[in-house]
Enzyme design. Structure first.
Site, short mmCIF file in Angstrom:
data_model
loop_
_atom_site.label_atom_id
_atom_site.label_comp_id
_atom_site.label_asym_id
_atom_site.label_seq_id
_atom_site.Cartn_x
_atom_site.Cartn_y
_atom_site.Cartn_z
N ARG A 121 0.83 -1.21 0.00
CA ARG A 121 0.00 0.00 0.00
C ARG A 121 0.87 1.26 0.00
O ARG A 121 0.37 2.35 -0.26
CB ARG A 121 -0.92 0.03 1.23
CG ARG A 121 -2.05 -0.97 1.19
CD ARG A 121 -2.95 -0.80 2.41
NE ARG A 121 -3.98 -1.82 2.48
CZ ARG A 121 -5.15 -1.77 1.90
NH1 ARG A 121 -5.44 -0.72 1.15
NH2 ARG A 121 -6.03 -2.75 2.02
N ARG A 168 -11.37 7.97 1.78
CA ARG A 168 -10.58 6.80 1.37
C ARG A 168 -9.80 7.10 0.09
O ARG A 168 -8.65 6.66 -0.06
CB ARG A 168 -11.50 5.60 1.16
CG ARG A 168 -12.16 5.09 2.44
CD ARG A 168 -13.17 3.99 2.16
NE ARG A 168 -12.53 2.80 1.63
CZ ARG A 168 -13.20 1.77 1.09
NH1 ARG A 168 -14.53 1.83 1.01
NH2 ARG A 168 -12.56 0.72 0.64
N ARG A 210 -24.43 2.31 -4.06
CA ARG A 210 -24.70 0.93 -3.63
C ARG A 210 -25.70 0.92 -2.47
O ARG A 210 -25.66 1.78 -1.59
CB ARG A 210 -23.41 0.23 -3.20
CG ARG A 210 -22.50 -0.08 -4.36
CD ARG A 210 -21.41 -1.05 -3.99
NE ARG A 210 -20.51 -0.56 -2.95
CZ ARG A 210 -19.25 -0.98 -2.81
NH1 ARG A 210 -18.74 -1.88 -3.65
NH2 ARG A 210 -18.48 -0.50 -1.84
N ARG A 228 -24.30 1.44 3.24
CA ARG A 228 -23.30 1.12 4.26
C ARG A 228 -22.49 2.37 4.60
O ARG A 228 -22.30 3.25 3.76
CB ARG A 228 -22.35 0.03 3.75
CG ARG A 228 -23.01 -1.29 3.42
CD ARG A 228 -21.97 -2.33 3.06
NE ARG A 228 -21.00 -1.81 2.07
CZ ARG A 228 -19.98 -2.53 1.61
NH1 ARG A 228 -19.78 -3.75 2.04
NH2 ARG A 228 -19.15 -2.01 0.72
#
Length: 211
Positions: free
Chosen positions: A88, A167, A123, A156
């Site tokens: 990462r 993010r 979503r 969510r």
């Protein structure tokens, strides 16, 4: 084939990892799965990770790197693997190099931030059975209601626009520099993520066939 998958959260790396795994008969291993397996098997690094997790702390780089090194020694990884979620950061990539792991390619799936926010924030998940929908691409027959069980569809927390943007910011700051790292090694391959999974897959498999 020894492959690293790069791309922002929501770019579809997980789906492509599964497809590549089946195509080339090599395991797709994610950081999360590796840590869970190490915990379950009680390995040395797994026990170290457990101590941090139970204390509510992030598992530090040296432990994550140790878990990856343990995993890549497994017999199933002898003929190749797909790393999804590791490295990462540049220090993690350097640690992978020090292990003597010869990576064939780092494949980056490119999707614009605006498209990722649209994909993820759209979503909806059934709070009863977990079925997944999308307000644009996979609508339920009745708005807000699961076709399968009649449960309520909810967003969510991880898919809320502000969280998705956070993010993405983290990705650009910490992980995106890996593209330059692997480009300098002549290992970077980029593919433009498409609206349809099958179209992205065709580009991915075409690029890998040229390695």
């Amino acid at each position: 084939m020894k492959l690293i998958l790069l791309g922002a959260p929501g770019a579809g790396k997980g789906t492509q990892a599964e497809i590549i795994s089946e195509k080339y008969n090599i395991p797709a291993v994610s950081t999360g799965n590796m840590i869970r397996a190490a915990l379950k098997n009680g390995t040395e690094m797994g026990l170290k990770a457990k101590a941090f997790i139970e204390a509510g702390k992030l598992v530090p780089d040296e432990v994550v790197i140790g878990i990856v090194e343990e995993k890549l020694k497994d017999a199933e990884c002898v003929n190749g693997f797909i790393l999804d979620g590791f490295p990462r950061t540049i220090p993690q990539a350097e640690a992978l190099d020090k292990m003597g792991v010869g990576i064939d390619a780092a494949l980056s799936i490119e999707v614009a931030d605006e498209e990722i926010v649209k994909r993820m924030s759209g979503r909806r998940v059934c709070e009863k059975c977990g079925c997944s929908y999308h307000i644009d691409f996979k609508k339920p027959a009745k708005d807000g209601i699961c076709d399968a069980c009649g449960g309520n569809l909810v967003i969510r927390k991880d898919d809320e626009p502000a969280i998705v943007q956070d993010r993405l910011t983290t990705y650009h700051e910490q992980t995106e520099p890996l593209k330059s790292y692997y480009r300098s090694c002549g290992k970077l391959i980029t593919v433009e993520g498409q609206d349809e999974v099958a179209d992205t897959t065709a580009l991915v498999l075409g690029a890998l066939a040229e390695i």
